[in-house]
Each structure stands twice: as C-alpha cells, then as structure tokens.
Design an enzyme around this catalytic site. Structure first.
Site, PDB file in Angstrom:
ATOM      1  N   ASP A 202       0.780  -1.260   0.048  1.00 24.51           N
ATOM      2  CA  ASP A 202       0.024  -0.071   0.043  1.00 24.51           C
ATOM      3  C   ASP A 202       0.758   1.181   0.040  1.00 24.51           C
ATOM      4  O   ASP A 202       1.850   1.296   0.598  1.00 24.51           O
ATOM      5  CB  ASP A 202      -0.911  -0.137   1.141  1.00 24.51           C
ATOM      6  CG  ASP A 202      -2.084   0.985   1.206  1.00 24.51           C
ATOM      7  OD1 ASP A 202      -2.971   0.876   0.375  1.00 24.51           O
ATOM      8  OD2 ASP A 202      -1.890   2.012   2.267  1.00 24.51           O
ATOM      9  N   GLU A 271       1.655  -0.050  -4.766  1.00 28.89           N
ATOM     10  CA  GLU A 271       0.557   1.169  -5.199  1.00 28.89           C
ATOM     11  C   GLU A 271       1.222   2.567  -5.270  1.00 28.89           C
ATOM     12  O   GLU A 271       1.936   2.493  -4.198  1.00 28.89           O
ATOM     13  CB  GLU A 271      -0.573   1.056  -4.172  1.00 28.89           C
ATOM     14  CG  GLU A 271      -1.694   2.375  -4.781  1.00 28.89           C
ATOM     15  CD  GLU A 271      -2.568   2.625  -3.428  1.00 28.89           C
ATOM     16  OE1 GLU A 271      -3.597   2.953  -3.691  1.00 28.89           O
ATOM     17  OE2 GLU A 271      -1.942   2.323  -2.224  1.00 28.89           O
TER      18      GLU A 271
END
Length: 545
Positions: A202, A271
């Site tokens: 993330d 990401e």
C-alpha cells in the site's frame, strides 16, 4: 535464491476485498473461510494469483488499512489456521497468494505507537514522525492529509505534532530510523516463512518523508484531471515534493527485494500515488533489484478516450526502461469501471472492451472482485456510508463504499448469496439490487455474459505469447481508436479498440497484412486490405502476417 518462475510477469492477479467477498459465519462480514469456499470461482476464471486486502488485527477505522498487529489475523476474519487452509486450497488450485501490507503507517492502537507517544525519551520515541509546533502553535509545515485537513495531529502527551497522511488514527512510521526498517522487514519475513507468495504494498512511495520537513509548493486549483485524488480535495492543490517519493525509498525497496529473493517465486506489486506516477512506476521497478511491478492511477480515473490512453502509454514507453507495470482499471478505492467509463447504464460492449484492453496491455493485469461480472458502482445512501473518506468529503465525493458492497453470488438470495450461514444476516454494507441480475449464478449459464467473456479471453490469452511477454508498439494517435502491436518471438498481434460510442475506421500502416481476426474480436471487420471498420466499442485482435 532468485525467482526462476516469474509467474507474475504477464500474469493476472485477482484482488479480493475480504469484508465483501463471502461471509461464512453469518455475522455480515466476509472472512477467510468464506474466501476459501469461493476460490474455485477465481481458479475457473483463469487468474494466476489472488491479492488479499488486509485481514490483520486492526481497530478498523480505515477497514484494515490501519494495522495494529502486522503478524496476526483479526478475529473478525478468522485465525492463522484459517489463513493456512486458505493458502493450501489456493495452491492446490494453482493460485498464488499475495497479501496486502501497509507499512507507511500503523494504527494508533499499535503497541509501537502507544509506546512512542508516551514520552520523548522512550525506546520507540522516534519510531514515528514527530515534530515541534511553530512558535505560534501551528503545525510544522503545510503538508495535508489525503483524507482532509492538515497531515499533522497535536498530541498532548508529548506536546508535539505527529504526521498522518491519512486518518489521524493512522500515524506515519519513521523509516529514517533503522530499527523501524528492520521491524518491517521482520514482519515481511514472518509471512514469507508462513507461506505467502508475495505482497501488494500500500502507498509504497509514502514510506519516507523529507527530513527537513520543507513545505510543499502550491500549484493552484486543480483541473480535476488527477485520477488519484478527487478535485474537491485540497490535497490536490499541492505539488508533493517533500511528503512522499523521497530518494531514500529506493534503498529500502532494495532491502525488501533482497529479502523476497531468498524465497523462490515470490513477488511484490506496489501502489504509487504521485504527481508523476508513471515515472515512479518505472523508477521503482527498474533494474531488477526493487519492486517486481507497480501500478499508478492513470487508468483509474474517468478519462479513457483514445487520445488520452495513447498519451499515457506513449509517456510510459518513454520512461519504462527495464521496469514492469501492473495495470488496474478498478480496485477497492476507485468507482467501478463500468460506471466510471460508461455511466449509469454502461453498454455491455464497453464493459467487455475495458476487459479486453486491460488484458492486452504489456504488463501484469490486476482484476478487482466483481470486474468479471461487469458490476456497476453501487448507490449508497449517506446514512449507510462506512468509509470515513466519503463521510468527510460528502456530498461531492461519496467515498469508496460504492465499489465495496458484497459480492453477488446468488440472484435468488436476499443477500445475493453473500452469507452462506445466514442469508438474513445484515451485511456490513447494503447489497446492491442493481447487482442481482448480474450475480454469478445468472452469468454462469449465459454464454454472452461478462463472466464467460472473461473466462474465454483469459483462456485464449494464455495461448498468445505476445500478450504475456511481448513488446508493445503504439500505432499513430487516432481520435476514436487506440491501436498497438504486441510482438514476441515472431508473433505479432494487432490490438485495436474503438473507445467511442460511434462507428470508426482505422487505416493500417503501409505494409501491414492482417491474418484472420481472433475469436476475441467483436464489432470490427476489414473493409479493404488497409482499413478496419469498427462498430461502437468494437474490438479487433488479429495476428499480423
């Protein structure tokens, strides 16, 4: 031991949002056992692996993206043994298992932060990003939280501010501290030893901040073209030079890669939300010593015209070098592509075109649960919202709940088959009645369904080396049609997509000789040796002689 089986390169990863996939115990929240029971669906689809969004211990202020224990399962989702059984079932079905880890920040209930905030002298005092106020009591600089307001929160215990790029309950870890880096690496090793095959990381470019805490320069009111941040969010008014994407990040990614390379066949996808996301993807995946692959937000906005996509891929080809992209067109943070690109009544041909386009690009494809059903964005009433981002930004931005509603398995069930234990259980988000006619059981028996289109396309794709690992050469820009050639080991495949709602014609380059179009083509035909005609949202996938 470096990986020899690069299953991820040109592969297909299926993202599962555990809260919304399948509920095995009737509490209205999806869980690990529910996922295990539905893995055949993913295997039959033709995916190579799954990515599990967070299932770790968490106060759930941001629904698992606020982790309080990196090495344990939240009881809401099950146990470590449930996860062990899930991994075994996935492996038996030929699926790899990737887990989602959130290292830029933890929950404020994490024991590391509890200790860090207790004083300025404790052993973990510098494990998070703390800073003194200005003389007038204001925060150290102008950095903003993506979820609204200042990125600095005052703490009365230490009489200092701490950094949070998201919720105030998600304090940022201080990656400039060697002990923090080691603690993160230890948690990575824990799961590698447990048996996972990789990680989705993330906000991977948020790990480090500028040591000098310099303020970001402004860039004025945005034009709304940034797909990563809604235009009504003041976060998009800044150029984010100092609060993320710092050069120190590269060295830590090398440490992560070295650790993963001790286990065969593992991978990482990061990401990236950045002012120049494509450049960061290239930088973070180049050289074979950092991330294996990464994705940014260029295909996750509303823009999807042929000229827009042509410039995205032109830009990427300019910067990619030895890097490797992972292309996503929907995920748990973004409105579903059917609605985002097609409006409230998306044409079926457009939904299938989006799938064919994503699966024809050079790179790895990441599908989100429900993509394969062509689900539209669900309408959620304000009183049913769960997402703190949407609650804060309402009404101009309704948050992320519309793409997180329960997966529709059974059109005849009250809860669409979400809960196998109690169909009368109240799901954590309302089921979308608009999804009933698109449930998996309905589409299973319809040869023309989106589900069966995905299955056919993925099965065909496996037989096309050019789509797995081939180069990608763009044809000249066209107002309606995006076209490129994938080529590998002598195989050439023309991929052309009419992204408009009107008929189109494409003139082929001189010397181009089309063979018989593939069975995946639809709404496209050759009218003479040099011209391809397209119906609205027509697709041509044809070998070149």
């Amino acid at each position: 031991m470096s990986s020899k089986n690069e299953w991820w390169r040109g592969g297909v990863i299926y993202q599962i949002y555990p809260r919304s996939f399948a509920d095995s115990n009737g509490d209205g929240i999806g869980d690990l056992r529910g996922i295990t029971a539905r893995l055949e669906h993913v295997a039959k689809l033709g995916a190579d692996g799954i990515w599990l969004s967070p299932f770790f211990k968490s106060p759930m202020k941001d629904f698992g993206y606020d982790i309080s224990d990196y090495c344990d399962v939240d009881p809401m989702f099950g146990t470590l043994d449930d996860l062990r059984q899930l991994i075994a079932k996935a492996h038996a079905l030929g699926l790899k298992v990737m887990i989602d880890q959130v290292y830029s920040h933890s929950a404020d209930t994490h024991l590391w932060f509890v200790e860090s905030r207790s004083s300025t002298t404790n052993p973990k005092a510098d494990w998070y990003v703390w800073a003194d106020a200005h003389d007038d009591g204001t925060p150290p600089n102008n950095w903003l939280s993506i979820f609204g307001g200042s990125a600095w929160q005052w703490d009365t215990r230490r009489k200092q501010y701490y950094l949070h790029n998201f919720l105030t309950s998600q304090p940022d870890l201080n990656f400039h501290h060697p002990e923090v880096q080691q603690a993160v690496l230890d948690s990575v090793k824990f799961w590698l030893d447990f048996g996972v095959d990789g990680y989705r990381l993330d906000v991977v470019n948020f790990y480090f901040h500028d040591r000098q805490l310099r303020s970001n320069p402004g860039r004025g009111m945005p034009d709304g073209s940034d797909p990563a941040v809604t235009a009504v969010n003041p976060y998009s008014w800044q150029r984010h030079l100092y609060d993320k994407s710092q050069p120190e990040n590269l060295e830590f990614l090398k440490k992560l890669r070295a650790l993963l390379d001790t286990k065969a066949d593992t991978t990482m996808v990061g990401e990236i939300g950045d002012d120049d996301g494509l450049a960061r993807v290239a930088e973070y995946t180049s050289g074979g010593d950092k991330l294996h692959m990464a994705y940014c937000f260029d295909l996750l906005g509303e823009a999807h015209s042929a000229p827009y996509l042509h410039q995205v891929f032109t830009r990427f080809n300019e910067v990619v070098g030895s890097g490797w992209p992972c292309w996503a067109i929907t995920n748990h943070d973004i409105p579903r592509v059917a609605t985002r690109w097609g409006g409230k009544q998306a044409p079926l041909a457009l939904v299938k075109l989006a799938a064919a386009l994503q699966l024809s690009l050079r790179g790895t494809a990441c599908l989100y649960q429900g993509d394969e059903l062509g689900l539209p964005e669900a309408e959620i009433a304000f009183e049913d919202l769960q997402d703190p981002y949407g609650i804060t930004m309402w009404p101009e931005f309704k948050g992320r709940d519309g793409c997180r509603t329960p997966m529709p398995w059974d059109s005849t069930a009250k809860d669409l088959g979400f809960s196998s234990a109690d169909p009368n259980a109240k799901p954590w988000l309302p089921v979308a009645e608009a999804h009933r006619a698109l449930a998996a059981d309905v589409q299973e028996h319809d040869p023309a369904s989106v589900l069966n289109f995905y299955r056919r396309f993925l099965a065909w794709r496996r037989t096309q080396p050019a789509l797995i690992d081939g180069t990608m050469s763009l044809l000249p820009a066209h107002e309606q049609v995006l076209a490129f050639v994938r080529e590998h080991d002598g195989q050439k495949l023309l991929c052309a997509f009419n992204l408009s709602d009107s008929a189109a014609a494409l003139t082929l380059p001189a010397g181009t000789a089309l063979a018989q179009p593939s069975p995946m083509s639809d709404g496209a035909w050759t009218t003479d040796p040099t011209t391809v005609s397209f119906a609205p949202y027509g697709v041509l996938l044809a070998p070149l002689n």
